[in-house]
Design a protein around this motif. Structure first.
Motif, short mmCIF file in Angstrom:
data_model
loop_
_atom_site.label_atom_id
_atom_site.label_comp_id
_atom_site.label_asym_id
_atom_site.label_seq_id
_atom_site.Cartn_x
_atom_site.Cartn_y
_atom_site.Cartn_z
N GLY A 141 0.78 -1.23 0.00
CA GLY A 141 0.00 0.00 0.00
C GLY A 141 0.81 1.27 0.00
O GLY A 141 0.25 2.36 -0.15
N ARG A 142 2.13 1.19 0.15
CA ARG A 142 2.95 2.40 0.22
C ARG A 142 3.18 2.97 -1.18
O ARG A 142 3.77 2.32 -2.04
CB ARG A 142 4.28 2.12 0.91
N VAL A 143 2.71 4.19 -1.37
CA VAL A 143 2.85 4.89 -2.64
C VAL A 143 3.83 6.05 -2.40
O VAL A 143 3.56 6.93 -1.57
CB VAL A 143 1.51 5.43 -3.14
N VAL A 144 4.94 6.07 -3.11
CA VAL A 144 6.01 7.04 -2.84
C VAL A 144 6.14 8.01 -4.02
O VAL A 144 6.23 7.59 -5.18
CB VAL A 144 7.35 6.33 -2.59
N LEU A 145 6.13 9.31 -3.69
CA LEU A 145 6.39 10.37 -4.65
C LEU A 145 7.60 11.15 -4.14
O LEU A 145 7.61 11.59 -2.99
CB LEU A 145 5.20 11.31 -4.79
N VAL A 146 8.61 11.33 -4.97
CA VAL A 146 9.82 12.05 -4.58
C VAL A 146 10.07 13.17 -5.58
O VAL A 146 10.04 12.94 -6.79
CB VAL A 146 11.04 11.11 -4.53
N LEU A 174 16.15 7.49 -1.50
CA LEU A 174 16.30 6.22 -2.21
C LEU A 174 15.80 5.06 -1.36
O LEU A 174 15.13 4.14 -1.87
CB LEU A 174 17.76 6.00 -2.60
N THR A 175 16.12 5.06 -0.07
CA THR A 175 15.65 4.00 0.81
C THR A 175 14.13 3.99 0.88
O THR A 175 13.49 2.92 0.88
CB THR A 175 16.24 4.20 2.22
N LEU A 176 13.53 5.18 0.92
CA LEU A 176 12.07 5.27 0.93
C LEU A 176 11.49 4.69 -0.35
O LEU A 176 10.52 3.91 -0.32
CB LEU A 176 11.65 6.73 1.09
N ALA A 177 12.06 5.07 -1.51
CA ALA A 177 11.57 4.55 -2.78
C ALA A 177 11.71 3.03 -2.85
O ALA A 177 10.85 2.33 -3.41
CB ALA A 177 12.31 5.21 -3.94
N VAL A 201 4.53 0.96 -4.85
CA VAL A 201 4.55 1.59 -6.17
C VAL A 201 5.19 2.97 -6.04
O VAL A 201 4.91 3.71 -5.09
CB VAL A 201 3.12 1.77 -6.75
N CYS A 202 6.04 3.32 -6.99
CA CYS A 202 6.55 4.68 -7.11
C CYS A 202 5.72 5.41 -8.18
O CYS A 202 5.45 4.83 -9.24
CB CYS A 202 8.02 4.70 -7.51
N CYS A 205 6.70 1.48 -11.37
CA CYS A 205 6.64 2.94 -11.48
C CYS A 205 5.54 3.31 -12.47
O CYS A 205 5.44 2.71 -13.54
CB CYS A 205 7.99 3.48 -11.96
N ILE A 206 4.75 4.30 -12.11
CA ILE A 206 3.69 4.79 -12.97
C ILE A 206 3.96 6.27 -13.26
O ILE A 206 4.25 7.05 -12.34
CB ILE A 206 2.30 4.63 -12.33
#
Length: 424
Positions: free
Chosen positions: A259-264, A323-326, A331-332, A356-357
């Motif tokens: 469920g973790r969606v990451v935006l950087v 980077l560790t978070l991603a 999904v990124c 990645c989307i």
């Protein structure tokens, strides 16, 4: 080989994709035995680099402890040379409502003067910045290369993004809309002079010195605005990442969090964070946890509007932490609504093995060739389609793919092409 890298984006406590690329390139060259220095600004300090000092006080350069401090700050393993001022380059354009024809040539000459002063013993100078005409002012006979990372070859704002959408006009008078909402004939004429001069100077620079575009998209965009340009000395070489470093981070990371969606990235117009959060509101499954890592002018307003149980704003993160978070993401998401030239964030997600989307805009579709497995990069045409694709991806249990021996966008694969260009 003695290599001088140059960028006005360095140093800085928070550096963007261009600056990170220069540091990655410099360290990769050092690791292969080359003598590398980075020439950058001398009007920034370690604690307050976002508050630029007046450029009139920025005429000196040194390789003192200040340079060493800057090298450590940006993660560069070699020598950083503070060599030129670039502070407060506004020239009251906003107040006057025009793009000034003399502003960008002035700063290009300033950077070129610093290059000429520090490049006497360099075998090659490689400029990464926002003023393509710098090459017109370097010493004759210099082995000079520049890389174009954005649409600043033909667009004075570098983004080609206006009114929340990519800008498609090539008419110089139309560019006045980016500096004055209600420009009259005089303002439009002055801006047209500035844009025409800027584009013609850049075309001459591209014809004079070796130039790298980081995507075919960027090269096409310049030719659309300046169809008569001679690009015979130009090449397309994409950005790259330090894959061994990213692979080690991916190996050390725990299993991806369901469920973790990451935006950087930088939270500003064009990056699409606001559009994504608005489109995602109430449409993601209950397990979804959106984490936004980054700072920028839109962060405060977006955090006030969207922060809650399912959305967290983490603020700016050190590169390793980002980077560790991603690497921990289910999904990124890279929701840029502007036309990215060669998204380092996409490349990093692919290298880390994460799905990645992204929107199929700019040079992003060209990065599909670097997927580690089929379907890793999902390209969509609109934000609603992105949300639908994200919902689908979140229904699939996150997996950790096996480590690959190599990655197509690793320095080991792409750096030899640059070294060949340096030596030519």
């Amino acid at each position: 080989m003695r290599i001088l890298l140059v960028s006005e984006d360095l140093p800085g406590e928070q550096i963007g994709g261009l600056g990170k690329h220069v540091v990655t390139l410099g360290n990769a060259l050092l690791a292969r035995g080359h003598d590398v220095r980075i020439l950058g600004r001398n009007d920034r300090n370690d604690r307050n680099d976002r508050n630029d000092r007046n450029d009139r006080n920025s005429s000196t350069s040194s390789t003192s402890s200040t340079g060493a401090d800057h090298a450590r700050q940006i993660g560069f393993h070699g020598i950083f040379v503070p060599g030129f001022g670039y502070a407060h380059p506004g020239w009251k354009e906003g107040q006057l409502g025009i793009f000034n024809p003399y502003k960008r040539p002035y700063f290009a000459r300033r950077i070129a003067t610093a290059i000429n002063r520090h490049a006497a013993d360099a075998d090659v100078v490689h400029y990464h910045g926002h003023l393509p005409m710098v090459g017109l002012h370097v010493a004759p006979g210099m082995n000079y290369v520049q890389t174009r990372h954005d649409q600043g070859s033909e667009c004075l704002t570098h983004l080609r993004f206006r009114d929340d959408t990519p800008c498609t006009t090539v008419a110089p008078r139309d560019c006045s809309g980016c500096i004055c909402a209600h420009a009259g004939p005089v303002r439009k004429s002055v801006t047209a002079i500035a844009v025409n001069r800027y584009r013609e100077d850049n075309a001459r620079a591209f014809a004079t010195h070796k130039t790298v575009f980081v995507s075919h998209f960027l090269q096409r965009q310049f030719l659309r605005a300046v169809p008569h340009a001679n690009l015979a000395r130009c090449h397309v070489i994409p950005n790259f990442v330090d894959y061994p470093r990213l692979a080690a981070i991916a190996d050390a990371a725990l299993a991806p969090v369901a469920g973790r969606v990451v935006l950087v990235g930088r939270v500003d117009a064009g990056k699409g964070f606001g559009e994504f959060l608005a489109a995602a509101e109430g449409r993601l499954p209950p397990l979804a946890q959106v984490l936004v890592a980054g700072d920028g002018p839109q962060r405060v307003s977006l955090e006030a509007r969207h922060s809650g149980a399912g959305v967290r704003f983490l603020g700016w993160q050190e590169y390793a932490s980002a980077l560790t978070l991603a690497a921990s993401a289910h999904v990124c998401v890279v929701p840029s609504v502007c036309e990215e030239a060669c998204s380092t964030t996409v490349l990093e997600a692919l290298a880390l093995g994460r799905p990645c989307i992204a929107l199929a805009r700019g040079g992003t579709p060209e990065l599909a060739s670097y997927q580690r497995y089929a379907g890793q990069l999902r390209l969509v045409r609109s934000m609603p389609e992105l949300i639908a694709q994200l919902r689908t991806q979140l229904m699939v249990a996150p997996g950790k793919p096996p480590r690959a021996d190599g990655f197509g966008a690793d320095a080991a694969h792409i750096l030899p092409r640059l070294l060949e260009l340096y030596a030519d």
